[in-house]
Write a protein that holds these residues in place. Structure first.
Motif, mmCIF file in Angstrom:
data_model
loop_
_atom_site.group_PDB
_atom_site.id
_atom_site.type_symbol
_atom_site.label_atom_id
_atom_site.label_comp_id
_atom_site.label_asym_id
_atom_site.label_seq_id
_atom_site.Cartn_x
_atom_site.Cartn_y
_atom_site.Cartn_z
ATOM 1 N N PHE A 171 0.946 5.276 0.637
ATOM 2 C CA PHE A 171 0.198 6.325 1.311
ATOM 3 C C PHE A 171 0.658 7.727 0.929
ATOM 4 O O PHE A 171 -0.059 8.674 1.106
ATOM 5 C CB PHE A 171 0.295 6.159 2.828
ATOM 6 C CG PHE A 171 -0.320 4.884 3.314
ATOM 7 C CD1 PHE A 171 -1.693 4.762 3.398
ATOM 8 C CD2 PHE A 171 0.464 3.805 3.650
ATOM 9 C CE1 PHE A 171 -2.280 3.584 3.834
ATOM 10 C CE2 PHE A 171 -0.115 2.631 4.091
ATOM 11 C CZ PHE A 171 -1.488 2.511 4.176
ATOM 12 N N ASN B 189 -11.951 14.034 2.618
ATOM 13 C CA ASN B 189 -10.924 14.039 3.654
ATOM 14 C C ASN B 189 -9.797 15.030 3.394
ATOM 15 O O ASN B 189 -8.835 15.084 4.158
ATOM 16 C CB ASN B 189 -10.344 12.635 3.820
ATOM 17 C CG ASN B 189 -11.359 11.677 4.394
ATOM 18 O OD1 ASN B 189 -11.995 11.982 5.391
ATOM 19 N ND2 ASN B 189 -11.532 10.537 3.758
ATOM 20 N N MET C 61 -2.827 9.013 0.538
ATOM 21 C CA MET C 61 -3.239 10.076 1.448
ATOM 22 C C MET C 61 -2.584 11.415 1.128
ATOM 23 O O MET C 61 -3.086 12.455 1.529
ATOM 24 C CB MET C 61 -2.905 9.673 2.893
ATOM 25 C CG MET C 61 -3.654 8.446 3.359
ATOM 26 S SD MET C 61 -3.105 7.866 4.975
ATOM 27 C CE MET C 61 -3.727 9.173 6.008
ATOM 28 N N ASP C 62 -1.457 11.408 0.411
ATOM 29 C CA ASP C 62 -0.685 12.622 0.203
ATOM 30 C C ASP C 62 -0.072 12.608 -1.194
ATOM 31 O O ASP C 62 0.634 11.680 -1.545
ATOM 32 C CB ASP C 62 0.416 12.683 1.260
ATOM 33 C CG ASP C 62 1.169 13.999 1.289
ATOM 34 O OD1 ASP C 62 1.311 14.635 0.232
ATOM 35 O OD2 ASP C 62 1.626 14.385 2.372
ATOM 36 N N ARG D 275 -6.240 4.155 -4.416
ATOM 37 C CA ARG D 275 -7.321 4.561 -3.510
ATOM 38 C C ARG D 275 -6.902 4.739 -2.052
ATOM 39 O O ARG D 275 -7.607 5.360 -1.282
ATOM 40 C CB ARG D 275 -8.487 3.592 -3.621
ATOM 41 C CG ARG D 275 -8.188 2.179 -3.205
ATOM 42 C CD ARG D 275 -9.392 1.269 -3.437
ATOM 43 N NE ARG D 275 -9.062 -0.121 -3.238
ATOM 44 C CZ ARG D 275 -8.581 -0.924 -4.169
ATOM 45 N NH1 ARG D 275 -8.383 -0.470 -5.369
ATOM 46 N NH2 ARG D 275 -8.282 -2.163 -3.897
ATOM 47 N N TYR D 276 -5.752 4.209 -1.650
ATOM 48 C CA TYR D 276 -5.289 4.376 -0.266
ATOM 49 C C TYR D 276 -4.344 5.574 -0.112
ATOM 50 O O TYR D 276 -3.909 5.884 0.985
ATOM 51 C CB TYR D 276 -4.584 3.115 0.228
ATOM 52 C CG TYR D 276 -5.522 1.935 0.280
ATOM 53 C CD1 TYR D 276 -6.546 1.878 1.218
ATOM 54 C CD2 TYR D 276 -5.401 0.898 -0.628
ATOM 55 C CE1 TYR D 276 -7.431 0.815 1.253
ATOM 56 C CE2 TYR D 276 -6.275 -0.174 -0.598
ATOM 57 C CZ TYR D 276 -7.289 -0.210 0.340
ATOM 58 O OH TYR D 276 -8.158 -1.271 0.362
ATOM 59 N N LYS E 294 -10.451 8.606 -2.182
ATOM 60 C CA LYS E 294 -11.282 8.945 -1.013
ATOM 61 C C LYS E 294 -10.479 9.205 0.257
ATOM 62 O O LYS E 294 -10.948 9.880 1.160
ATOM 63 C CB LYS E 294 -12.304 7.837 -0.745
ATOM 64 C CG LYS E 294 -13.265 7.596 -1.886
ATOM 65 C CD LYS E 294 -14.130 8.792 -2.126
ATOM 66 C CE LYS E 294 -15.148 8.523 -3.217
ATOM 67 N NZ LYS E 294 -15.881 9.686 -3.629
ATOM 68 N N ASN E 295 -9.255 8.671 0.351
ATOM 69 C CA ASN E 295 -8.426 8.870 1.547
ATOM 70 C C ASN E 295 -7.485 10.062 1.437
ATOM 71 O O ASN E 295 -6.757 10.359 2.380
ATOM 72 C CB ASN E 295 -7.605 7.609 1.830
ATOM 73 C CG ASN E 295 -8.484 6.460 2.244
ATOM 74 O OD1 ASN E 295 -9.282 6.579 3.159
ATOM 75 N ND2 ASN E 295 -8.372 5.338 1.549
ATOM 76 N N LEU E 296 -7.489 10.737 0.304
ATOM 77 C CA LEU E 296 -6.548 11.823 0.076
ATOM 78 C C LEU E 296 -6.789 12.967 1.061
ATOM 79 O O LEU E 296 -7.886 13.488 1.176
ATOM 80 C CB LEU E 296 -6.681 12.334 -1.362
ATOM 81 C CG LEU E 296 -5.536 13.200 -1.859
ATOM 82 C CD1 LEU E 296 -4.226 12.398 -1.901
ATOM 83 C CD2 LEU E 296 -5.843 13.762 -3.236
ATOM 84 N N GLU E 297 -5.717 13.333 1.772
ATOM 85 C CA GLU E 297 -5.769 14.425 2.747
ATOM 86 C C GLU E 297 -4.999 15.651 2.276
ATOM 87 O O GLU E 297 -5.232 16.747 2.769
ATOM 88 C CB GLU E 297 -5.190 13.970 4.092
ATOM 89 C CG GLU E 297 -6.001 12.884 4.757
ATOM 90 C CD GLU E 297 -5.408 12.444 6.082
ATOM 91 O OE1 GLU E 297 -4.321 12.943 6.476
ATOM 92 O OE2 GLU E 297 -6.027 11.598 6.734
ATOM 93 N N GLU F 35 0.827 -1.181 0.000
ATOM 94 C CA GLU F 35 0.000 0.000 0.000
ATOM 95 C C GLU F 35 0.873 1.247 0.000
ATOM 96 O O GLU F 35 1.816 1.331 0.753
ATOM 97 C CB GLU F 35 -0.909 0.016 1.228
ATOM 98 C CG GLU F 35 -1.906 -1.105 1.245
ATOM 99 C CD GLU F 35 -2.747 -1.127 2.513
ATOM 100 O OE1 GLU F 35 -2.664 -0.198 3.319
ATOM 101 O OE2 GLU F 35 -3.480 -2.093 2.673
ATOM 102 N N SER G 106 -13.299 19.151 5.898
ATOM 103 C CA SER G 106 -11.963 18.863 6.408
ATOM 104 C C SER G 106 -10.917 19.856 5.939
ATOM 105 O O SER G 106 -9.813 19.892 6.463
ATOM 106 C CB SER G 106 -11.537 17.450 5.984
ATOM 107 O OG SER G 106 -12.382 16.486 6.547
#
Length: 106
Positions: free
Chosen positions: A3, A73, A27-28, A24-25, A48-51, A1, A97
């Motif tokens: 991130f 997110n 985040m950055d 899809r996992y 969907k997990n993107l911050e 995975e 967010s």
């Protein structure tokens, strides 16, 4: 995975639209200080997990896709120093967010 994907300093080209939804996992995404061109794909909404999405100082030449407002997110959205045109999507203000948004220099 995976991130996080920090990519900077002189990479050219476009982002592969047909592969982005496989991340899809993620985040950055930080693509600062490159020569990425084209558009931000509407398929970005699959992340969907993107911050954090940072594409400062590239050569994106398009409007900001409305699909960016589906990133529930997202905390940081930095789009500065590109060639974005048009208006900012109306629903960007509904991203609960979102803590930091930058679009200067477009």
């Amino acid at each position: 995975e995976i991130f996080e994907v920090p990519i900077s300093f002189g990479i050219e080209g476009t982002i592969l639209e047909d592969k982005i939804e496989n991340l899809r996992y993620l985040m950055d995404i930080d693509l600062t200080d490159n020569y990425f061109s084209g558009t931000i794909t509407p398929k970005i909404s699959a992340l969907k997990n993107l911050e954090r999405l940072v594409v400062d100082n590239n050569v994106f030449k398009s409007t900001i896709p409305n699909e960016i407002t589906k990133l529930e997110n997202i905390r940081e959205l930095w789009l500065s120093m590109n060639y974005f045109t048009g208006k900012i999507p109306d629903d960007i203000g509904n991203l609960r967010s979102l803590e930091s948004f930058s679009m200067w220099g477009n």
